[in-house]
Design a protein around this motif. Sequence first.
Motif, short mmCIF file in Angstrom:
data_model
loop_
_atom_site.label_atom_id
_atom_site.label_comp_id
_atom_site.label_asym_id
_atom_site.label_seq_id
_atom_site.Cartn_x
_atom_site.Cartn_y
_atom_site.Cartn_z
N GLN A 179 39.11 14.17 63.38
CA GLN A 179 39.36 12.74 63.16
C GLN A 179 40.43 12.23 64.14
OE1 GLN A 179 37.49 10.89 60.93
NE2 GLN A 179 38.41 9.22 62.07
N ILE A 180 41.47 13.00 64.34
CA ILE A 180 42.53 12.61 65.28
C ILE A 180 41.95 12.49 66.69
CG2 ILE A 180 44.63 13.45 66.42
CD1 ILE A 180 45.39 14.64 63.60
N GLU A 181 41.12 13.45 67.08
CA GLU A 181 40.50 13.40 68.40
C GLU A 181 39.54 12.21 68.52
OE1 GLU A 181 38.91 17.36 68.77
OE2 GLU A 181 40.73 18.07 69.80
N ALA A 182 38.87 11.84 67.43
CA ALA A 182 37.97 10.69 67.45
C ALA A 182 38.74 9.39 67.71
CB ALA A 182 37.22 10.59 66.11
N PHE A 183 40.02 9.36 67.36
CA PHE A 183 40.86 8.20 67.64
C PHE A 183 41.44 8.23 69.06
CE2 PHE A 183 41.18 7.87 62.94
CZ PHE A 183 40.78 6.55 62.82
N GLY A 184 41.10 9.26 69.83
CA GLY A 184 41.50 9.32 71.22
C GLY A 184 42.76 10.12 71.51
#
Length: 67
Positions: free
Chosen positions: A21-26
Motif C-alpha cells: 500500500q505504501i508503494e502504491a502511494f509512490g
Amino acid sequence: MRVHILVIEDDSVLNQLLVAQIEAFGYAAQGVRTWAAAQSWMEANEPDLLVLDCRLPDADGLELLSR
C-alpha cells in the motif's frame, strides 16, 4: 528525492500489505519482521519514517519510542 519508509511488523501478511500500500502511494518501502532485522537494515540505510508494531517478538515498540 524519494521518501523511504521502514515497516517493522511481525505479521507477515500485514507487513506485505502495508509495504504494498505504501508503494502504491509512490513511496519506497521495506518490510522487516523483527527489531533485530530493523537494526540491521538501518545500519546501511536511513529511513525517513518508521511504521513500528508495538509488540514484536524481540522488542516492545512502546519502550523503543521512549529511548
